[in-house]
Design a protein around this motif. Structure first.
Motif, PDB file in Angstrom:
ATOM      1  N   TYR A 188      25.123 -22.792   5.438  1.00 63.57           N
ATOM      2  CA  TYR A 188      25.299 -23.874   4.461  1.00 63.57           C
ATOM      3  C   TYR A 188      25.076 -23.369   3.038  1.00 63.57           C
ATOM      4  O   TYR A 188      25.754 -23.801   2.100  1.00 63.57           O
ATOM      5  CB  TYR A 188      24.342 -25.029   4.765  1.00 63.57           C
ATOM      6  N   GLU A 189      24.125 -22.451   2.861  1.00 65.47           N
ATOM      7  CA  GLU A 189      23.885 -21.883   1.535  1.00 65.47           C
ATOM      8  C   GLU A 189      25.111 -21.075   1.083  1.00 65.47           C
ATOM      9  O   GLU A 189      25.519 -21.148  -0.079  1.00 65.47           O
ATOM     10  CB  GLU A 189      22.642 -20.990   1.554  1.00 65.47           C
ATOM     11  N   ASP A 198      27.813 -23.446   0.038  1.00 65.89           N
ATOM     12  CA  ASP A 198      27.558 -24.015  -1.284  1.00 65.89           C
ATOM     13  C   ASP A 198      27.950 -23.044  -2.392  1.00 65.89           C
ATOM     14  O   ASP A 198      28.514 -23.451  -3.412  1.00 65.89           O
ATOM     15  CB  ASP A 198      26.081 -24.395  -1.410  1.00 65.89           C
ATOM     16  N   ILE A 231      31.257 -24.242   9.127  1.00 67.07           N
ATOM     17  CA  ILE A 231      30.377 -24.822   8.105  1.00 67.07           C
ATOM     18  C   ILE A 231      30.957 -24.579   6.715  1.00 67.07           C
ATOM     19  O   ILE A 231      30.978 -25.473   5.867  1.00 67.07           O
ATOM     20  CB  ILE A 231      28.955 -24.232   8.230  1.00 67.07           C
ATOM     21  N   LYS A 237      34.093 -26.783   6.076  1.00 68.47           N
ATOM     22  CA  LYS A 237      33.912 -28.236   6.155  1.00 68.47           C
ATOM     23  C   LYS A 237      34.430 -28.914   4.884  1.00 68.47           C
ATOM     24  O   LYS A 237      34.134 -28.500   3.784  1.00 68.47           O
ATOM     25  CB  LYS A 237      32.436 -28.570   6.361  1.00 68.47           C
TER      26      LYS A 237
END
Length: 421
Positions: A38-39, A42, A66, A69
């Motif tokens: 997720y990092e 981002d 992920i 997404k």
């Protein structure tokens, strides 16, 4: 032809955590590994990827999912991105085969253990990338989600990186040479591969937008039933009138010779229908995007404007604010504007044209945000000229270049737009 590759290593897995070799074998992402993915997502959120490929190993595939997404491009599994095979050492603890593993790692050769050799890896990496290059267009940005030894082999074999010097540098700075979730960037241009960014943890990755010029054409939808009866129309919707259809057909005529690379439109039906008419002579369709929706006017939706003009003046000037009646504040609208502009500019390549089909009050908020043009001031100026600040079917043009936006044309009718072009 130039292509930019972003090679990401999967997040931490159970075998990574337990200190076990993990090549052709697989193990699930840990909670920490999921957080790392997720990092990474981002850090890459503002980069448009024309294609996304992932190793078929579930740890890489889950990481790719992920990152992908909410994107328009989804991962394609590609066996050529599989991790290097470690043969019988797959699944073994590093501590129980320490000397043998060290020799194999230093030589990048696991053939003595029944795994892959440097020659086998080079052939696989080159063939895999060649396949992608053959399917790509100039300027494409490609995300690859794979593995640590794959990154190392790519750096050594393809990019000529001195691994020993890099390892020493990483040891001295206390960082991993191939961090989980790490991002590596390299380019292909005219037959040559070049490193742009050695693998770094997501928090240390800095995206540098390529120098490019992007032309954005913003069109307001045609007249609708609510427009005709002078009703407030934000998130509420009503169909295009016969006059509205004629207006947007003229918009299409005015934009007929513009080669649009892609188009986005508000998710409202009036905007989707407008975009469809405009793009009838083009070979693309507009992609609905909620960030292009009109301002939410809350309980003011569908009210007749004539009876509330003084109230509306206060709510639109100097800042838009319907938040106290269940609608949006200017800050909320600007956040949407930032997102759609970031997406459009990130996706576009140098000198490409982009079509945005949306609404009047959203347009007014956009030009205030970008160019400090206030609605009340512009209304007075246009009123003196007998013109509307945001005519139905109207066309405006902006250009993004060298990190800033410039206004090329305030919104005018399709007929006026054809005259000034």
């Amino acid at each position: 032809m130039k292509i930019t590759f972003y090679l990401v290593r999967h997040g931490e897995t159970l075998f990574n955590h337990l200190g076990r070799m993990q090549g052709s074998c697989d193990s699930p992402l840990t909670e920490r590994g999921i957080a790392q993915a997720y990092e990474t997502a981002d850090q890459l959120k503002d980069i448009w990827f024309d294609r996304i490929y992932s190793s078929p190993s579930e740890r890489a595939w889950n990481t790719a999912d992920i990152i992908a997404k909410d994107r328009e491009v989804q991962p394609v599994l590609l066996s050529g991105l599989h991790e290097m095979s470690f043969g019988r050492l797959d699944g073994a603890r590093h501590t129980t085969h320490e000397e043998e593993i060290r020799r194999c790692q230093e030589s990048l050769d696991y053939s003595s253990a029944g795994g892959e050799s440097p020659a086998m890896m080079e052939a696989r990496i080159r063939k895999t990338l060649r396949t992608m290059i053959d399917e790509s267009e100039d300027g494409d940005r490609i995300l690859l989600v794979g593995h640590g030894m794959y990154q190392i082999c790519t750096m050594k074999i393809l990019l000529g990186i001195d691994l020993e010097a890099l390892r020493q540098e990483c040891d001295e700075s206390g960082r991993s040479m191939i961090p989980n979730g790490g991002i590596m960037v390299f380019t292909y241009e005219d037959g040559e591969y070049q490193i742009q960014q050695i693998p770094v943890e997501p928090k240390n990755f800095e995206y540098k937008m390529e120098d490019k010029t992007v032309h954005l054409y913003y069109v307001r939808h045609g007249e609708t039933l609510f427009n005709h009866y002078n009703r407030m129309q934000g998130r509420s919707d009503s169909p295009l009138t016969a006059q509205g259809i004629e207006q947007v057909k003229l918009s299409g005529k005015a934009l007929h010779n513009i080669d649009f690379a892609f188009a986005y439109c508000s998710s409202a039906e009036r905007a989707r229908d407008t975009a469809a008419y405009i793009l009838e002579s083009h070979d693309i369709s507009a992609i609905p995007n909620r960030d292009l929706r009109e301002i939410d006017f809350g309980t003011y939706e569908a009210r007749v404007r004539d009876s509330i003009m003084d109230e509306l003046y206060e709510r639109f000037n100097p800042r838009v604010d319907f938040s106290d009646v269940g609608g949006e504040s200017e800050e909320q609208v600007i956040e949407r504007i930032k997102r759609i502009l970031t997406l459009a500019v990130a996706r576009a390549k140098d000198k490409e044209n982009v079509l945005l089909v949306a609404h009047g009050s959203l347009y007014m908020t956009m030009i205030k945000y970008l160019f400090n043009i206030y609605r009340a001031d512009l209304t007075e100026q246009m009123k003196a000229k007998g013109k509307h600040i945001m005519p139905n079917g109207g066309i405006a043009k902006f250009t993004f270049s060298q990190g800033i936006y410039q206004l090329d044309q305030l919104m005018v009718t399709p007929e006026e737009f054809m005259e000034v072009q």
